[in-house]
Scaffold this motif. Sequence first.
Motif, PDB file in Angstrom:
ATOM      1  N   GLY A 272      11.414  -3.627  41.299  1.00 37.28           N
ATOM      2  CA  GLY A 272      10.907  -4.901  41.814  1.00 37.28           C
ATOM      3  C   GLY A 272      11.787  -5.539  42.857  1.00 37.28           C
ATOM      4  O   GLY A 272      11.493  -6.666  43.302  1.00 37.28           O
ATOM      5  N   GLN A 273      12.863  -4.879  43.256  1.00 38.41           N
ATOM      6  CA  GLN A 273      13.783  -5.453  44.238  1.00 38.41           C
ATOM      7  C   GLN A 273      13.314  -5.130  45.652  1.00 38.41           C
ATOM      8  O   GLN A 273      12.800  -4.042  45.920  1.00 38.41           O
ATOM      9  CB  GLN A 273      15.194  -4.901  44.026  1.00 38.41           C
ATOM     10  N   PRO A 274      13.501  -6.040  46.613  1.00 40.48           N
ATOM     11  CA  PRO A 274      13.110  -5.754  47.997  1.00 40.48           C
ATOM     12  C   PRO A 274      14.156  -4.958  48.772  1.00 40.48           C
ATOM     13  O   PRO A 274      13.844  -4.385  49.819  1.00 40.48           O
ATOM     14  CB  PRO A 274      12.931  -7.146  48.605  1.00 40.48           C
ATOM     15  N   VAL A 275      15.401  -4.935  48.286  1.00 36.83           N
ATOM     16  CA  VAL A 275      16.482  -4.310  49.041  1.00 36.83           C
ATOM     17  C   VAL A 275      17.417  -3.597  48.087  1.00 36.83           C
ATOM     18  O   VAL A 275      17.563  -3.984  46.916  1.00 36.83           O
ATOM     19  CB  VAL A 275      17.256  -5.372  49.865  1.00 36.83           C
ATOM     20  N   CYS A 276      18.061  -2.581  48.606  1.00 34.98           N
ATOM     21  CA  CYS A 276      19.110  -1.859  47.877  1.00 34.98           C
ATOM     22  C   CYS A 276      20.242  -1.580  48.850  1.00 34.98           C
ATOM     23  O   CYS A 276      20.018  -1.070  49.957  1.00 34.98           O
ATOM     24  CB  CYS A 276      18.581  -0.559  47.286  1.00 34.98           C
ATOM     25  N   ILE A 277      21.460  -1.930  48.452  1.00 39.17           N
ATOM     26  CA  ILE A 277      22.647  -1.721  49.285  1.00 39.17           C
ATOM     27  C   ILE A 277      23.414  -0.528  48.715  1.00 39.17           C
ATOM     28  O   ILE A 277      23.824  -0.536  47.553  1.00 39.17           O
ATOM     29  CB  ILE A 277      23.535  -2.981  49.308  1.00 39.17           C
ATOM     30  N   LEU A 295      21.243  -4.616  42.676  1.00 35.54           N
ATOM     31  CA  LEU A 295      21.304  -4.730  44.131  1.00 35.54           C
ATOM     32  C   LEU A 295      22.066  -3.587  44.763  1.00 35.54           C
ATOM     33  O   LEU A 295      21.797  -3.209  45.912  1.00 35.54           O
ATOM     34  CB  LEU A 295      21.945  -6.065  44.518  1.00 35.54           C
ATOM     35  N   TYR A 296      23.010  -3.001  44.026  1.00 35.24           N
ATOM     36  CA  TYR A 296      23.900  -1.986  44.598  1.00 35.24           C
ATOM     37  C   TYR A 296      23.628  -0.613  43.962  1.00 35.24           C
ATOM     38  O   TYR A 296      23.192  -0.505  42.808  1.00 35.24           O
ATOM     39  CB  TYR A 296      25.367  -2.351  44.380  1.00 35.24           C
ATOM     40  N   ARG A 297      23.927   0.386  44.746  1.00 37.79           N
ATOM     41  CA  ARG A 297      23.880   1.771  44.274  1.00 37.79           C
ATOM     42  C   ARG A 297      24.914   2.578  45.041  1.00 37.79           C
ATOM     43  O   ARG A 297      24.964   2.515  46.275  1.00 37.79           O
ATOM     44  CB  ARG A 297      22.487   2.383  44.476  1.00 37.79           C
ATOM     45  N   GLY A 298      25.740   3.289  44.336  1.00 36.16           N
ATOM     46  CA  GLY A 298      26.805   4.047  44.993  1.00 36.16           C
ATOM     47  C   GLY A 298      26.313   5.348  45.583  1.00 36.16           C
ATOM     48  O   GLY A 298      25.332   5.941  45.127  1.00 36.16           O
ATOM     49  N   ILE A 299      27.001   5.806  46.615  1.00 35.28           N
ATOM     50  CA  ILE A 299      26.758   7.120  47.210  1.00 35.28           C
ATOM     51  C   ILE A 299      28.111   7.728  47.549  1.00 35.28           C
ATOM     52  O   ILE A 299      28.910   7.137  48.276  1.00 35.28           O
ATOM     53  CB  ILE A 299      25.844   7.028  48.454  1.00 35.28           C
ATOM     54  N   THR A 300      28.394   8.892  46.994  1.00 37.08           N
ATOM     55  CA  THR A 300      29.699   9.516  47.142  1.00 37.08           C
ATOM     56  C   THR A 300      29.651  10.641  48.161  1.00 37.08           C
ATOM     57  O   THR A 300      28.658  11.363  48.275  1.00 37.08           O
ATOM     58  CB  THR A 300      30.187  10.067  45.790  1.00 37.08           C
ATOM     59  N   LEU A 301      30.735  10.768  48.915  1.00 41.19           N
ATOM     60  CA  LEU A 301      30.897  11.841  49.891  1.00 41.19           C
ATOM     61  C   LEU A 301      31.653  13.027  49.326  1.00 41.19           C
ATOM     62  O   LEU A 301      31.818  14.033  50.019  1.00 41.19           O
ATOM     63  CB  LEU A 301      31.630  11.319  51.132  1.00 41.19           C
ATOM     64  N   SER A 302      32.114  12.923  48.084  1.00 44.26           N
ATOM     65  CA  SER A 302      32.824  14.020  47.423  1.00 44.26           C
ATOM     66  C   SER A 302      31.893  14.648  46.401  1.00 44.26           C
ATOM     67  O   SER A 302      31.275  13.945  45.600  1.00 44.26           O
ATOM     68  CB  SER A 302      34.103  13.515  46.734  1.00 44.26           C
ATOM     69  N   LYS A 303      31.800  15.940  46.435  1.00 42.45           N
ATOM     70  CA  LYS A 303      30.884  16.645  45.546  1.00 42.45           C
ATOM     71  C   LYS A 303      31.342  16.519  44.102  1.00 42.45           C
ATOM     72  O   LYS A 303      32.477  16.818  43.761  1.00 42.45           O
ATOM     73  CB  LYS A 303      30.808  18.122  45.941  1.00 42.45           C
ATOM     74  N   GLY A 304      30.439  16.056  43.248  1.00 43.86           N
ATOM     75  CA  GLY A 304      30.743  15.931  41.827  1.00 43.86           C
ATOM     76  C   GLY A 304      31.646  14.768  41.484  1.00 43.86           C
ATOM     77  O   GLY A 304      32.273  14.787  40.422  1.00 43.86           O
ATOM     78  N   ALA A 305      31.740  13.727  42.345  1.00 44.73           N
ATOM     79  CA  ALA A 305      32.632  12.588  42.081  1.00 44.73           C
ATOM     80  C   ALA A 305      31.849  11.316  41.787  1.00 44.73           C
ATOM     81  O   ALA A 305      32.319  10.220  42.053  1.00 44.73           O
ATOM     82  CB  ALA A 305      33.567  12.359  43.267  1.00 44.73           C
ATOM     83  N   ARG A 306      30.651  11.450  41.238  1.00 46.87           N
ATOM     84  CA  ARG A 306      29.861  10.260  40.897  1.00 46.87           C
ATOM     85  C   ARG A 306      30.448   9.562  39.677  1.00 46.87           C
ATOM     86  O   ARG A 306      31.043  10.185  38.800  1.00 46.87           O
ATOM     87  CB  ARG A 306      28.410  10.652  40.634  1.00 46.87           C
ATOM     88  N   ARG A 307      30.215   8.264  39.616  1.00 49.56           N
ATOM     89  CA  ARG A 307      30.678   7.495  38.469  1.00 49.56           C
ATOM     90  C   ARG A 307      29.870   7.852  37.233  1.00 49.56           C
ATOM     91  O   ARG A 307      28.653   8.061  37.316  1.00 49.56           O
ATOM     92  CB  ARG A 307      30.555   6.000  38.748  1.00 49.56           C
ATOM     93  N   PRO A 308      30.508   7.904  36.066  1.00 45.67           N
ATOM     94  CA  PRO A 308      29.744   8.153  34.838  1.00 45.67           C
ATOM     95  C   PRO A 308      28.892   6.939  34.467  1.00 45.67           C
ATOM     96  O   PRO A 308      29.212   5.804  34.820  1.00 45.67           O
ATOM     97  CB  PRO A 308      30.838   8.412  33.794  1.00 45.67           C
ATOM     98  N   ARG A 309      27.805   7.211  33.789  1.00 50.57           N
ATOM     99  CA  ARG A 309      26.889   6.171  33.330  1.00 50.57           C
ATOM    100  C   ARG A 309      26.368   5.348  34.509  1.00 50.57           C
ATOM    101  O   ARG A 309      26.278   4.121  34.445  1.00 50.57           O
ATOM    102  CB  ARG A 309      27.559   5.252  32.304  1.00 50.57           C
TER     103      ARG A 309
END
Length: 614
Positions: A272-277, A295-309
Amino acid sequence: LASHMGFPDDSVKHFPMTHDIGNLLMFVDIVLYGSLRQEPGFPPLLLRSMSSEIPIIAPNLTVITKYVTDGIHAFLFNSGDPSTAASAFMRILGEKGLLDTAYSVALEGKLLSKNMLAYDCIVAHVKLLESVLHYPSDARLPLSFSQVKERTWLWDPFESKAALGNSSSEDERHIHTRIAGILLGESAQSNWTIDSDSNDTSSYDYPTQSDWDDLSEVEIFEDIEMREMEEIDERVEKPLLTWDEVYRNARKSERMKPEGNERDEGELERTGQPVCIYEIYRGEGAWPFLHHGSLYRGITLSKGARRPRSDDVDAVMRLSVLDDTYYRDLLCEFGAMFAIANRIDTVHKLPWIGFQSWRAAGRKVSLSESAEETLEKTMAGENHEDVIYYWVPMDTDQTSNFWSTCDCLNAGHCRTLFEDAFRNMYGLPEGVAALPPMPNDGDYWSTLHSWVMPTPSFLKFIMFTSLNGNNTEPASCLLGASQPEKRHCYCRILEILVNIWAYHSGRKMVYLNPVTGESKEQHLREERNEMWVKFFDFTLLKSMDEDLAEEADDGMHPGTDQWLWPLTGQVFWPGIADREREEKYIKKLDKKLKSKVKLLERQKSGYKQKPLGQ
């Protein structure tokens, strides 16, 4: 030797081993083996002679004395003194012919020749079986072949029914029992015969208590082994499953993994949000500077370095060129934008899109709660204007010129590099100006990849950036002095590229105060007197993009082999769609032709399908 013993000269004849020895032995009375050389095995000529019941005279070599005995199976003489062969002849020859001793020795030799090599043959076969067979841990191992004495093996148990003539079923069981005894390692002294017709139960081998204990231990071991195999099977992925089993396993794994639940909740909150950063980061060291929430969503440039949960995006998985360290350092954080723009419908479906570097929180210029609330209210309203909001200014004192600041940040080569790239991009001659003018009106410019714009405008901006970056890859980096700056050559100039595109394409530019949330329009469009709109027109950029796509599709690009542009996103031009439609149409025609040929073959062969129900 024959001449020394007084035989006539023509009494000695030579025959090759390829000659039919069997027919020759029919006319032979005595076989003398005169070779004194050590052989690896028993001489075949002596074996053939013994089987033909002919007395033999041979030297007492080791390979011969291993099988035969002097005076019983053959007549031996001293190999060191060949003259002793005469005494061996004297033991055979009488006044009118061979002595009875010679016939008895020949008979014993014939009986011996039948089973003389049985031991060596069967032992070699058993050795082969021992090297091939692997017994289970609960099996009772057979005895070793070394425990069996020599000359206890016979060929008799292996004789077939045809060789024995009309034998009864009792004889067959007798042979099979003896064969089983041999393979199990029993000695020749065991009783190999079974009296099947006997009713004497006293000879039966009833199980004892120790046998029952062994059986119980085997059953327990098998049960433990079966449970271990079941546990292993549960851990192994089974590819051949029904759809119901696949859905059931998927739901079970999602319930067991809290990470999957968090991702689903994040997607539901953003619905339901109009924007995502999208917050761009590289590695675990940037995790404390990232935000949480819908509102926020991470994007990583390192393979396999996403935040848990979390439901962060892996840029390397979406854009394979980022797996190369050279291009990942070359594009810097802009590589994450290329990854999002590549098939954007699979990851982003909202009307507005934004980006923010993890460094913004470290410099304390990230959005506050009030600024976030203002931004969300603005996006949720009926605001269909093509506008870009940014909150990290390039020059806080608002006194420096745009190109001067860019030169200070890029070793004084910002203008030169951009001018050369712009000239090559549009094919401008040398005498024509190729540096877009940027006013010094005292307003803010954006930096640090911290802005929000409509999703369609973002795709147009990515198209312009990819076309501009298609001609900016010099042999050596001129924008940095140190080695880290040279490795990340275009990082700083890519941060301010959005200003040039937004200003000259006629987009409204609004500065959002990251602390108070107040917004103010910058570089009013009414006051933009030197806009190069024709170079930033979307129709022109799209035609240029299609031309490059056609070159990439046909492999006709005249540049170097390392062409970056096709690797930054999806390559498409109308010719690709036409070719796909043509290929689909050709496949359809081929299918119809095959069906027609198959039908004609059936009609030609007279095949007719029977009606159903008859």
